[in-house]
Motif scaffolding. Structure first.
Motif, PDB file in Angstrom:
ATOM      1  N   ALA A  13       0.824  -1.206   0.000  1.00  0.00           N
ATOM      2  CA  ALA A  13       0.000   0.000   0.000  1.00  0.00           C
ATOM      3  C   ALA A  13       0.861   1.259   0.000  1.00  0.00           C
ATOM      4  N   VAL A  14       1.968   1.225   0.746  1.00  0.00           N
ATOM      5  CA  VAL A  14       2.874   2.389   0.772  1.00  0.00           C
ATOM      6  C   VAL A  14       3.450   2.645  -0.619  1.00  0.00           C
ATOM      7  N   LEU A  15       3.866   1.550  -1.285  1.00  0.00           N
ATOM      8  CA  LEU A  15       4.378   1.698  -2.645  1.00  0.00           C
ATOM      9  C   LEU A  15       3.301   2.273  -3.573  1.00  0.00           C
ATOM     10  N   GLY A  16       2.061   1.827  -3.357  1.00  0.00           N
ATOM     11  CA  GLY A  16       0.962   2.333  -4.171  1.00  0.00           C
ATOM     12  C   GLY A  16       0.787   3.833  -3.990  1.00  0.00           C
ATOM     13  N   MET A  17       0.876   4.277  -2.728  1.00  0.00           N
ATOM     14  CA  MET A  17       0.739   5.712  -2.483  1.00  0.00           C
ATOM     15  C   MET A  17       1.888   6.491  -3.140  1.00  0.00           C
ATOM     16  N   TYR A  18       3.090   5.934  -2.991  1.00  0.00           N
ATOM     17  CA  TYR A  18       4.251   6.616  -3.585  1.00  0.00           C
ATOM     18  C   TYR A  18       4.144   6.665  -5.115  1.00  0.00           C
ATOM     19  N   THR A  19       3.674   5.571  -5.700  1.00  0.00           N
ATOM     20  CA  THR A  19       3.516   5.535  -7.169  1.00  0.00           C
ATOM     21  C   THR A  19       2.506   6.582  -7.630  1.00  0.00           C
ATOM     22  N   GLN A  20       1.354   6.648  -6.985  1.00  0.00           N
ATOM     23  CA  GLN A  20       0.331   7.615  -7.386  1.00  0.00           C
ATOM     24  C   GLN A  20       0.777   9.047  -7.109  1.00  0.00           C
ATOM     25  N   GLN A  21       1.592   9.218  -6.061  1.00  0.00           N
ATOM     26  CA  GLN A  21       2.132  10.546  -5.758  1.00  0.00           C
ATOM     27  C   GLN A  21       3.069  10.987  -6.884  1.00  0.00           C
ATOM     28  N   MET A  22       3.908  10.060  -7.354  1.00  0.00           N
ATOM     29  CA  MET A  22       4.800  10.379  -8.479  1.00  0.00           C
ATOM     30  C   MET A  22       3.988  10.703  -9.730  1.00  0.00           C
ATOM     31  N   ALA A  23       2.957   9.930  -9.985  1.00  0.00           N
ATOM     32  CA  ALA A  23       2.112  10.162 -11.151  1.00  0.00           C
ATOM     33  C   ALA A  23       1.433  11.516 -11.066  1.00  0.00           C
ATOM     34  N   SER A  25       2.665  14.086  -9.608  1.00  0.00           N
ATOM     35  CA  SER A  25       3.697  15.086  -9.886  1.00  0.00           C
ATOM     36  C   SER A  25       3.853  15.297 -11.387  1.00  0.00           C
ATOM     37  N   VAL A  26       3.768  14.209 -12.166  1.00  0.00           N
ATOM     38  CA  VAL A  26       3.862  14.312 -13.619  1.00  0.00           C
ATOM     39  C   VAL A  26       2.686  15.112 -14.153  1.00  0.00           C
ATOM     40  N   VAL A  27       1.474  14.827 -13.656  1.00  0.00           N
ATOM     41  CA  VAL A  27       0.281  15.566 -14.087  1.00  0.00           C
ATOM     42  C   VAL A  27       0.426  17.046 -13.747  1.00  0.00           C
ATOM     43  N   SER A  28       0.923  17.316 -12.558  1.00  0.00           N
ATOM     44  CA  SER A  28       1.114  18.701 -12.135  1.00  0.00           C
ATOM     45  C   SER A  28       2.105  19.414 -13.047  1.00  0.00           C
ATOM     46  N   HIS A  29       3.165  18.698 -13.431  1.00  0.00           N
ATOM     47  CA  HIS A  29       4.181  19.273 -14.335  1.00  0.00           C
ATOM     48  C   HIS A  29       3.558  19.579 -15.700  1.00  0.00           C
ATOM     49  N   ASN A  30       2.721  18.681 -16.194  1.00  0.00           N
ATOM     50  CA  ASN A  30       2.044  18.907 -17.481  1.00  0.00           C
ATOM     51  C   ASN A  30       1.160  20.144 -17.432  1.00  0.00           C
ATOM     52  N   ILE A  31       0.368  20.233 -16.389  1.00  0.00           N
ATOM     53  CA  ILE A  31      -0.552  21.369 -16.273  1.00  0.00           C
ATOM     54  C   ILE A  31       0.217  22.682 -16.156  1.00  0.00           C
ATOM     55  N   ALA A  32       1.312  22.664 -15.404  1.00  0.00           N
ATOM     56  CA  ALA A  32       2.109  23.873 -15.219  1.00  0.00           C
ATOM     57  C   ALA A  32       2.710  24.346 -16.537  1.00  0.00           C
ATOM     58  N   ASN A  33       2.959  23.414 -17.468  1.00  0.00           N
ATOM     59  CA  ASN A  33       3.601  23.765 -18.747  1.00  0.00           C
ATOM     60  C   ASN A  33       2.627  23.686 -19.925  1.00  0.00           C
ATOM     61  N   MET A 598      -5.647  13.112 -13.213  1.00  0.00           N
ATOM     62  CA  MET A 598      -5.459  13.517 -11.823  1.00  0.00           C
ATOM     63  C   MET A 598      -6.475  12.838 -10.906  1.00  0.00           C
ATOM     64  N   LEU A 599      -7.725  12.788 -11.353  1.00  0.00           N
ATOM     65  CA  LEU A 599      -8.757  12.111 -10.550  1.00  0.00           C
ATOM     66  C   LEU A 599      -8.449  10.633 -10.409  1.00  0.00           C
ATOM     67  N   LEU A 600      -7.955  10.031 -11.497  1.00  0.00           N
ATOM     68  CA  LEU A 600      -7.609   8.613 -11.466  1.00  0.00           C
ATOM     69  C   LEU A 600      -6.512   8.342 -10.447  1.00  0.00           C
ATOM     70  N   ALA A 607      -7.242   5.183  -2.201  1.00  0.00           N
ATOM     71  CA  ALA A 607      -7.484   3.764  -1.956  1.00  0.00           C
ATOM     72  C   ALA A 607      -6.288   3.119  -1.266  1.00  0.00           C
ATOM     73  N   SER A 608      -5.079   3.472  -1.699  1.00  0.00           N
ATOM     74  CA  SER A 608      -3.878   2.924  -1.049  1.00  0.00           C
ATOM     75  C   SER A 608      -3.805   3.396   0.397  1.00  0.00           C
ATOM     76  N   ALA A 609      -4.163   4.657   0.610  1.00  0.00           N
ATOM     77  CA  ALA A 609      -4.181   5.171   1.981  1.00  0.00           C
ATOM     78  C   ALA A 609      -5.209   4.430   2.831  1.00  0.00           C
TER      79      ALA A 609
END
Length: 627
Positions: A13-23, A25-33, A598-600, A607-609
């Motif tokens: 579950a921790v890995l799941g949270m970290y994976t979605q957190q990284m994802a 970050s990618v979405v946030s980077h896309n929106i920012a640019n 982002m919603l996904l 869910a991981s949390a």
């Protein structure tokens, strides 16, 4: 062998949270640019982590594989390399046609087409004034208007010519600036190559660096056409016209080089190898300077040289109101110490007071000429018979289009002029000042007799063009400035100050069945000479185009080329717009799609949390049971 337990579930579950957190970050980077030029959207590459083989209470001897969660393996840049290649090829074409189309519009404005003060207007004024003199040859006012209209036409042509020369200088200065621009782009790409290589070696995905490099490549494609090769470490090499200008971290500067004494013949080079792009803005500048403007300058030279010389020849053999031979309307000036071109030579026969009838047989005009008449002109064998007319010989020479054009003066003297194929120079001067005269040779006894009968200066059965090149008498030979001859022309000051000296009278007399007639002054009402000048406008003779034909061909070609440039620009612009749209469909950031992602990721993170919260509750239950 470990067993599956709550701690395993907690780790997953921790890995799941970290994976979605990284994802996220990618979405946030896309929106920012989303509005960053050249940015390509990115997507996390999510993969499962390696499974564990574990025993269970139910199967202690048969381990099973238990999943351990997910991780972000890479962040992928969404880009279509094929569309990039198509875009840059189209962008090079657009850079070319954008510049060419813009310059053609300026050239057309320069010509003043249409317009009351444009070249066409001045041209029409000249012929209208000539017609008025032909109608009222004794009118001093009409003659004054004729001379002034000639001055207006010449000044307009010279003004256009000077502007074309200035444009060539502007193109040269732009080439120098574009060389610096290319070097700046190559330097930027080489620096990015270093960073991309370092990032790739460390196992990272240099997506933002690749975007910056692609943006520079897009800019470079607007300047010139090029090809790229990508190395394994992510670096690229660039060649322009097969010449390597960049390889990984090193680039070879593009140099702007001038030719001594010829500023508008400057060029670009790489390692002293001439670089001549055919596309992009640089290709357009070279094309405009070395071909388009030079071609129009040559056309203006040809137009004005032919008009002025043909008018002068008629005026020189006509008579003014006082019974004197006329003067030239146009003057051709040469510069001491500079190369001169031999534009025209004229036979010495018939002499003053006599006239040949060119429709009669050659043998009737010259009793000593008989049989085969064959001329070797630049390797082309022109053959007629002495029973053919002089017009027939002249027509055949002109039909061959071999660098010379033949016509007749009013009395029947043969005029030989250089055409644009010989750069309006019968001596054909080379770039180093050497000469390679046109070859006009008598290849038969009849031709030898004919050329001698005309009174041409001969040497070894050839017309001695070197002799004519040193003659200063304009009635025998016309030497003009080799460089920019139209700029070294003027209207005769004597006629400007005294228009009564304009010659209008030419009225030959032929006895029945004779091929040789006479001509003498008939008085101030004589208009035959001016009628011949008016005839130059529309009458084609002996395969020589009329001045209307010459002028109209020049203008129509310019119009067609201008329309073609406009059409090519529109078509190329539409093509690159479509390609860019397709590229944006692949690479650009869609806010709606990013919000969906982002919603996904948010739901997966939540869910991981929740799994962690549940596992924590289960652990607490176990702990409480032990107490």
């Amino acid at each position: 062998m470990p067993e599956a337990g709550l701690l395993t579930s907690l780790n997953t579950a921790v890995l799941g949270m970290y994976t979605q957190q990284m994802a996220m970050s990618v979405v946030s980077h896309n929106i920012a640019n989303a509005n960053t030029p050249g940015f390509s959207r990115q997507r996390p590459v999510i993969v499962t982590t390696p499974p564990l083989s574990m025993q269970t209470l139910a199967q202690t001897n048969v381990p099973i594989s238990i999943g351990t969660g997910s991780k972000v393996k890479d962040v992928q840049r969404i880009r279509d390399a094929f569309l990039d290649v198509q875009y840059r090829q189209a962008n090079s074409n657009l850079g070319f046609w954008d510049e060419v189309n813009t310059q053609f519009q300026y050239i057309q404005q320069l010509m003043g087409m249409p317009g009351d003060e444009g070249l066409r207007s001045q041209y029409d004024k000249f012929w209208k004034a000539a017609q008025q003199v032909a109608t009222t040859p004794s009118s001093v006012g009409a003659k004054a208007e004729f001379v002034q209209s000639a001055k207006g036409l010449l000044e307009k042509v010279q003004s256009i010519y000077k502007s074309l020369e200035a444009m060539k200088g502007d193109y040269t200065h732009q080439l120098e600036a574009e060389a610096d621009n290319i070097n700046s782009i190559l330097k930027g790409i080489s620096e990015l190559n270093v960073k991309i290589r370092q990032s790739s070696v460390m196992g990272n995905s240099p997506n933002d660096l690749l975007d910056k490099r692609d943006l520079l490549l897009d800019k470079l494609s607007k300047e010139t056409n090029f090809k790229t090769v990508t190395y394994k470490d992510g670096e690229i090499a660039i060649t322009i016209n097969g010449i390597n200008v960049l390889s990984g971290q090193k680039y070879v500067p593009v140099k702007f080089q001038r030719v001594n004494g010829e500023p508008n013949k400057s060029f670009l080079s790489v390692n002293n190898i001439p670089l001549i792009p055919t596309k992009g803005k640089i290709g357009a500048l070279i094309h405009l300077r070395d071909q388009v403007t030079s071609k129009y300058e040559k056309s203006l030279n040809g137009f004005m040289l032919n008009l002025a010389d043909k008018v002068n020849v008629i005026l020189n053999q006509s008579y003014d109101q006082n019974g004197n031979h006329g003067q030239s309307l146009f003057r051709f000036n040469t510069i001491p110490g500079q190369t001169t071109a031999l534009f025209r030579i004229e036979s010495s026969n018939p002499p003053d007071g006599f006239v040949y009838d060119p429709s009669k047989k050659i043998s009737e005009i010259f009793s000593g000429v008989s049989g085969d008449i064959t001329l070797n002109i630049n390797g082309a064998m022109i053959q007629v018979n002495s029973d053919d007319s002089l017009n027939t010989l002249i027509s055949k020479v002109n039909a061959a289009k071999i660098g010379v054009e033949l016509s007749l003066a009013p009395r029947g003297n043969v005029i030989i002029r250089a055409t644009k194929d010989a750069n309006y120079d019968l001596l054909r001067h080379g770039a180093n000042g050497t000469t390679n005269p046109m070859q006009i040779e008598a290849a038969s006894d009849g031709a030898k007799a004919l050329l001698k009968s005309f009174g041409f200066k001969m040497e070894n059965d050839k017309i001695d063009l070197n002799h004519y090149g040193s003659v200063m008498d304009e009635t025998e030979a016309l030497n003009i400035s080799f460089d920019n001859p139209v700029l070294h022309m003027s209207v005769n000051d004597a006629l400007l100050s005294d228009p009564t000296r304009v010659s209008t009278d030419f009225s030959p007399t032929f006895l029945p069945q004779t091929a040789v007639g006479t001509v003498s002054p008939t008085g101030e009402q004589g208009s035959g000479g001016m009628q011949l000048i008016v005839g130059l406008k529309t009458q084609e003779s002996n395969n020589v185009a009329s001045m209307d034909g010459f002028f109209g061909n020049f203008i129509s070609k310019m119009g067609v080329e201008g329309q073609n440039a406009s059409s090519m620009y529109d078509n190329t612009n539409a093509l690159i717009t479509q390609i860019d749209h397709d590229r944006q469909q692949v690479s650009s950031v869609s806010i709606n799609e990013e919000m969906s992602q982002m919603l996904l990721y948010q739901n997966a993170y939540t869910a991981s949390a929740r799994v962690i919260s549940t596992v924590n509750s289960m652990i607490q239950t176990l702990v409480n049971m032990v107490r």
